[in-house]
Design a protein around this motif. Structure first.
Motif, short mmCIF file in Angstrom:
data_model
loop_
_atom_site.label_atom_id
_atom_site.label_comp_id
_atom_site.label_asym_id
_atom_site.label_seq_id
_atom_site.Cartn_x
_atom_site.Cartn_y
_atom_site.Cartn_z
N ALA A 85 0.86 -1.19 0.00
CA ALA A 85 0.00 0.00 0.00
C ALA A 85 0.89 1.23 0.00
CB ALA A 85 -0.92 0.00 1.22
N PRO A 86 0.40 2.33 -0.58
CA PRO A 86 1.22 3.53 -0.65
C PRO A 86 1.47 4.16 0.72
CG PRO A 86 -0.96 3.92 -1.58
CD PRO A 86 -0.86 2.47 -1.29
N ASP A 87 0.55 3.92 1.68
CA ASP A 87 0.71 4.51 3.00
C ASP A 87 -0.19 3.79 4.00
OD1 ASP A 87 -1.94 5.57 2.67
OD2 ASP A 87 -1.09 7.35 1.72
N LEU A 92 -4.93 0.71 6.15
CA LEU A 92 -6.05 0.67 7.09
C LEU A 92 -7.38 0.52 6.37
CD1 LEU A 92 -4.92 3.41 9.64
CD2 LEU A 92 -5.01 0.93 10.01
N ALA A 93 -7.51 1.11 5.21
CA ALA A 93 -8.74 0.96 4.43
C ALA A 93 -8.95 -0.51 4.04
CB ALA A 93 -8.70 1.85 3.19
N LEU A 104 -14.21 -10.10 12.35
CA LEU A 104 -13.17 -10.37 13.33
C LEU A 104 -12.22 -9.18 13.44
CD1 LEU A 104 -12.27 -14.01 12.22
CD2 LEU A 104 -13.52 -13.36 14.29
N PRO A 105 -11.50 -9.06 14.57
CA PRO A 105 -10.50 -8.00 14.71
C PRO A 105 -9.35 -8.20 13.73
CG PRO A 105 -10.97 -9.02 16.84
CD PRO A 105 -11.65 -9.84 15.80
N VAL A 106 -8.85 -7.11 13.18
CA VAL A 106 -7.73 -7.14 12.25
C VAL A 106 -6.70 -6.13 12.72
CG1 VAL A 106 -6.99 -6.70 9.87
CG2 VAL A 106 -9.20 -7.81 10.31
N GLU A 107 -5.46 -6.59 12.89
CA GLU A 107 -4.35 -5.71 13.25
C GLU A 107 -3.58 -5.38 11.98
OE1 GLU A 107 -0.04 -6.02 15.48
OE2 GLU A 107 -1.67 -7.28 16.22
N VAL A 108 -3.32 -4.10 11.74
CA VAL A 108 -2.53 -3.66 10.58
C VAL A 108 -1.20 -3.16 11.10
CG1 VAL A 108 -2.42 -2.04 8.66
CG2 VAL A 108 -4.63 -3.03 9.32
#
Length: 117
Positions: A85-87, A92-93, A104-108
Protein backbone atom coordinates in the motif's frame (compact mmCIF):
# COMPACT_ATOMS: atom_id res chain seq x y z
CA UNK A 1 5.04 1.08 -1.75
CA UNK A 2 5.41 -0.28 1.76
CA UNK A 3 4.32 -3.72 2.82
CA UNK A 4 1.81 -4.26 5.63
CA UNK A 5 0.78 -7.29 7.63
CA UNK A 6 -2.94 -7.69 8.30
CA UNK A 7 -3.34 -10.16 11.18
CA UNK A 8 -6.82 -11.60 11.63
CA UNK A 9 -7.69 -12.73 15.15
CA UNK A 10 -10.47 -15.17 15.90
CA UNK A 11 -11.96 -16.42 19.15
CA UNK A 12 -11.28 -19.89 20.51
CA UNK A 13 -14.07 -22.34 20.01
CA UNK A 14 -15.87 -24.17 17.27
CA UNK A 15 -16.24 -23.20 13.68
CA UNK A 16 -19.08 -20.87 12.68
CA UNK A 17 -22.17 -22.19 10.92
CA UNK A 18 -21.46 -23.30 7.32
CA UNK A 19 -23.71 -20.59 5.84
CA UNK A 20 -21.89 -17.86 7.74
CA UNK A 21 -18.46 -19.27 6.85
CA UNK A 22 -19.44 -19.56 3.18
CA UNK A 23 -20.42 -15.87 3.08
CA UNK A 24 -17.14 -14.89 4.77
CA UNK A 25 -15.09 -16.92 2.29
CA UNK A 26 -16.99 -15.37 -0.63
CA UNK A 27 -16.28 -11.86 0.69
CA UNK A 28 -12.60 -12.72 1.23
CA UNK A 29 -12.39 -14.01 -2.33
CA UNK A 30 -13.74 -10.68 -3.61
CA UNK A 31 -11.15 -8.80 -1.53
CA UNK A 32 -8.29 -10.98 -2.73
CA UNK A 33 -9.24 -10.56 -6.40
CA UNK A 34 -9.44 -6.79 -5.91
CA UNK A 35 -6.06 -6.70 -4.18
CA UNK A 36 -4.58 -8.76 -7.01
CA UNK A 37 -6.10 -6.52 -9.69
CA UNK A 38 -4.65 -3.40 -8.04
CA UNK A 39 -1.18 -4.92 -7.61
CA UNK A 40 -1.43 -4.72 -3.80
CA UNK A 41 -1.61 -8.47 -3.10
CA UNK A 42 1.56 -10.16 -1.79
CA UNK A 43 0.43 -13.24 0.16
CA UNK A 44 -2.22 -14.42 2.58
CA UNK A 45 -3.53 -17.59 4.14
CA UNK A 46 -5.59 -18.97 7.00
CA UNK A 47 -3.91 -20.97 9.75
CA UNK A 48 -4.76 -24.26 11.45
CA UNK A 49 -6.07 -24.28 15.02
CA UNK A 50 -3.52 -23.10 17.64
CA UNK A 51 -3.35 -26.63 19.07
CA UNK A 52 -1.27 -27.56 15.99
CA UNK A 53 1.44 -25.03 16.89
CA UNK A 54 4.90 -25.87 18.18
CA UNK A 55 6.85 -23.25 20.12
CA UNK A 56 10.66 -23.24 20.05
CA UNK A 57 12.08 -21.43 23.08
CA UNK A 58 15.86 -20.79 23.36
CA UNK A 59 17.63 -21.00 26.70
CA UNK A 60 21.00 -22.09 28.07
CA UNK A 61 22.34 -22.82 24.59
CA UNK A 62 19.50 -25.21 23.77
CA UNK A 63 16.04 -24.96 22.25
CA UNK A 64 13.03 -26.37 24.08
CA UNK A 65 10.07 -27.49 21.95
CA UNK A 66 6.57 -27.32 23.42
CA UNK A 67 3.21 -28.11 21.87
CA UNK A 68 0.48 -25.53 21.57
CA UNK A 69 0.36 -21.79 21.13
CA UNK A 70 2.96 -19.39 22.51
CA UNK A 71 0.42 -17.96 24.95
CA UNK A 72 -3.05 -18.98 26.01
CA UNK A 73 -5.78 -16.52 25.30
CA UNK A 74 -9.34 -16.06 24.20
CA UNK A 75 -8.26 -15.01 20.71
CA UNK A 76 -5.54 -16.31 18.44
CA UNK A 77 -4.03 -15.57 15.06
CA UNK A 78 -6.31 -17.29 12.58
CA UNK A 79 -4.87 -15.96 9.34
CA UNK A 80 -2.97 -13.13 7.75
CA UNK A 81 -2.51 -11.14 4.58
CA UNK A 82 0.57 -9.28 3.40
CA UNK A 83 -0.17 -6.41 1.05
CA UNK A 84 1.48 -3.43 -0.59
CA UNK A 85 0.00 0.00 0.00
CA UNK A 86 1.22 3.53 -0.65
CA UNK A 87 0.71 4.51 3.00
CA UNK A 88 -0.84 3.52 6.33
CA UNK A 89 -4.20 5.09 5.47
CA UNK A 90 -4.52 2.86 2.40
CA UNK A 91 -3.49 -0.21 4.41
CA UNK A 92 -6.05 0.67 7.09
CA UNK A 93 -8.74 0.96 4.43
CA UNK A 94 -8.00 -2.61 3.33
CA UNK A 95 -7.90 -3.69 6.99
CA UNK A 96 -11.37 -2.21 7.55
CA UNK A 97 -12.68 -4.21 4.63
CA UNK A 98 -11.14 -7.41 6.03
CA UNK A 99 -12.69 -6.71 9.45
CA UNK A 100 -16.11 -6.21 7.85
CA UNK A 101 -15.74 -9.33 5.69
CA UNK A 102 -14.58 -11.62 8.51
CA UNK A 103 -16.47 -10.04 11.44
CA UNK A 104 -13.17 -10.37 13.33
CA UNK A 105 -10.50 -8.00 14.71
CA UNK A 106 -7.73 -7.14 12.25
CA UNK A 107 -4.35 -5.71 13.25
CA UNK A 108 -2.53 -3.66 10.58
CA UNK A 109 1.21 -3.35 11.03
CA UNK A 110 3.90 -2.03 8.65
CA UNK A 111 7.06 -4.00 7.96
CA UNK A 112 10.31 -2.23 8.83
CA UNK A 113 12.05 -0.41 6.00
CA UNK A 114 10.79 0.16 2.50
CA UNK A 115 9.63 -2.79 0.41
CA UNK A 116 11.68 -3.62 -2.65
CA UNK A 117 9.73 -3.50 -5.91
Amino acid sequence: MKQYLLSIYQPQGGMPEPEFLEAVMTDLGVLRRELESTGCWVFGQGLHDPSTATVLRPGNGEVLLTDGPFTEGKEYLGGFTILRAPDLDAALAWGRRYALATHLPVEVRPFQGEAED
